[in-house]
Design an enzyme around this catalytic site. Structure first.
Site, PDB file in Angstrom:
ATOM      1  N   CYS A   1       0.819  -1.220   0.000  1.00  0.00           N
ATOM      2  CA  CYS A   1       0.000   0.000   0.000  1.00  0.00           C
ATOM      3  C   CYS A   1       0.851   1.268   0.000  1.00  0.00           C
ATOM      4  CB  CYS A   1      -0.944  -0.011   1.206  1.00  0.00           C
ATOM      5  SG  CYS A   1      -0.165  -0.459   2.773  1.00  0.00           S
TER       6      CYS A   1
ATOM      7  N   HIS B   1      -2.682   6.522   4.510  1.00  0.00           N
ATOM      8  CA  HIS B   1      -1.249   6.589   4.773  1.00  0.00           C
ATOM      9  C   HIS B   1      -0.706   7.934   4.291  1.00  0.00           C
ATOM     10  CE1 HIS B   1      -1.423   2.520   5.916  1.00  0.00           C
ATOM     11  NE2 HIS B   1      -0.783   1.932   4.926  1.00  0.00           N
TER      12      HIS B   1
END
Length: 336
Positions: free
Chosen positions: A133, A240
């Site tokens: 990710c 994130h």
């Protein structure tokens, strides 16, 4: 138009649920969906695409019974499950798009971010890997800079949401806010940060940090890159964030950096510091785009920059990127 049959393996997990959500939004030319999960979830009914689907237990027998009936299998069931079952799906004629780390560094397995290296899909031998990710969002921001200036060195510092550790990580933050002890992380994540994602290697780097190093080189097809990383878990549910410092091969200016980002697919520039506009996880949540801001020339090197990159780790960082790979496979099949 030809219609395709798709299997979703790990359909009841956090990313598996997001697969179903993104597939619903994208409305691909699909005739049948087959939803697989562990014995614990087998027989469960999932309402999806206007009909109820019964979850199939993931066993070799059940997969082999569908020989010739599945074109593409989306996997998000963990590395050990992928190692065991991805070859079984390939055996029955499916192309596997795998979200685990199991296949990423195999030489004969493409590692794909569709905005960055879509052509790599074409040389798959049955398995295509979805990158980590944190790597995915970094690649979307770095590719236009790589093409414009060339890159010598990258320094990654990440601030990663608890959902990156699955439902158990999510629950550690949710329950930790109420004072409960952590079950997933070694220390409380509520009101805290852990410079520790995945296991530590002998070098002192974590596996997550080395994933970013190695995957970046593979996706950009450039083993000359000098890369280092520090990955940190922070008390954020989704999204994130990454501070990325880049040293370039060619001279750069802020204006040319902005120009490089213009119109790059999947990338949104959010940089107006006079008005306090910059990317934040809360803005990226439930979106597929990668956001970039805090764009500065790094005056400590001959040619370099600092950028701040944010994306929803469960959507673009996992499910959406995988579904985009499926879209590429379907497009290539229809054009063949």
């Amino acid at each position: 138009m030809k219609k395709f049959n798709i299997a979703v393996v790990g359909a009841t997990g956090m990313v598996g649920n997001k697969f179903l959500e993104v597939l619903t939004e994208r409305q691909l030319p699909v005739e049948n969906y087959y939803l697989f999960a562990s014995a614990r979830s087998a027989g469960k009914k999932i309402s999806f695409m206007g009909k109820d689907h019964t979850v199939i237990e993931l066993t070799e027998e059940n997969v082999l019974a569908l020989e010739g009936k599945i074109d593409i299998a989306l996997f998000s069931a963990g590395g050990s499950t992928s190692k065991e079952f991805a070859p079984v799906f390939v055996k029955i004629g499916a192309t596997v798009v795998d979200n685990s780390s199991q296949w990423r560094m195999y030489d004969d397995v493409p590692l794909v971010v569709p905005e960055v290296n879509p052509e790599d899909v074409k040389w798959n031998k049955g398995i295509i890997a979805n990158p980590n990710c944190s790597t995915i969002q970094a690649m979307v921001a770095l590719k236009p800079l790589y093409d414009t200036f060339g890159i010598k060195r990258i320094v990654y510092s990440t601030y990663q949401a608890v959902s990156g550790a699955g439902i158990a990580g999510y629950n550690d933050l949710k329950n930790g806010i109420e004072g409960q002890a952590p079950q997933k992380f070694p220390y409380p994540i509520a009101y805290n940060m852990l410079p520790h994602i995945d296991v530590f290697e002998e070098s002192g780097y974590t596996k997550e940090e080395m994933k970013m190093v190695n995957e970046t080189k593979k996706i950009l097809h450039d083993d000359t890159l000098k890369i280092t990383a520090t990955t940190v878990r922070v008390p954020v549910f989704y999204g994130h964030s990454e501070s990325i410092n880049i040293e370039f091969k060619k001279p750069c200016t802020k204006e040319v950096i902005f120009k490089a980002f213009e119109n790059f697919p999947g990338l949104v520039v959010m940089d107006d510091v006079k008005n306090n506009i910059y990317p934040m996880p809360i803005l990226a949540e439930n979106h597929d785009e990668v956001y970039v801001g805090r764009i500065r020339v790094d005056e400590s090197v001959e040619s370099g920059a600092n950028i701040w990159v944010v994306a929803d780790n469960i959507r673009k960082g996992a499910a959406t990127n995988a579904v985009q790979i499926v879209e590429l496979l379907i497009k290539n099949a229809l054009e063949a």
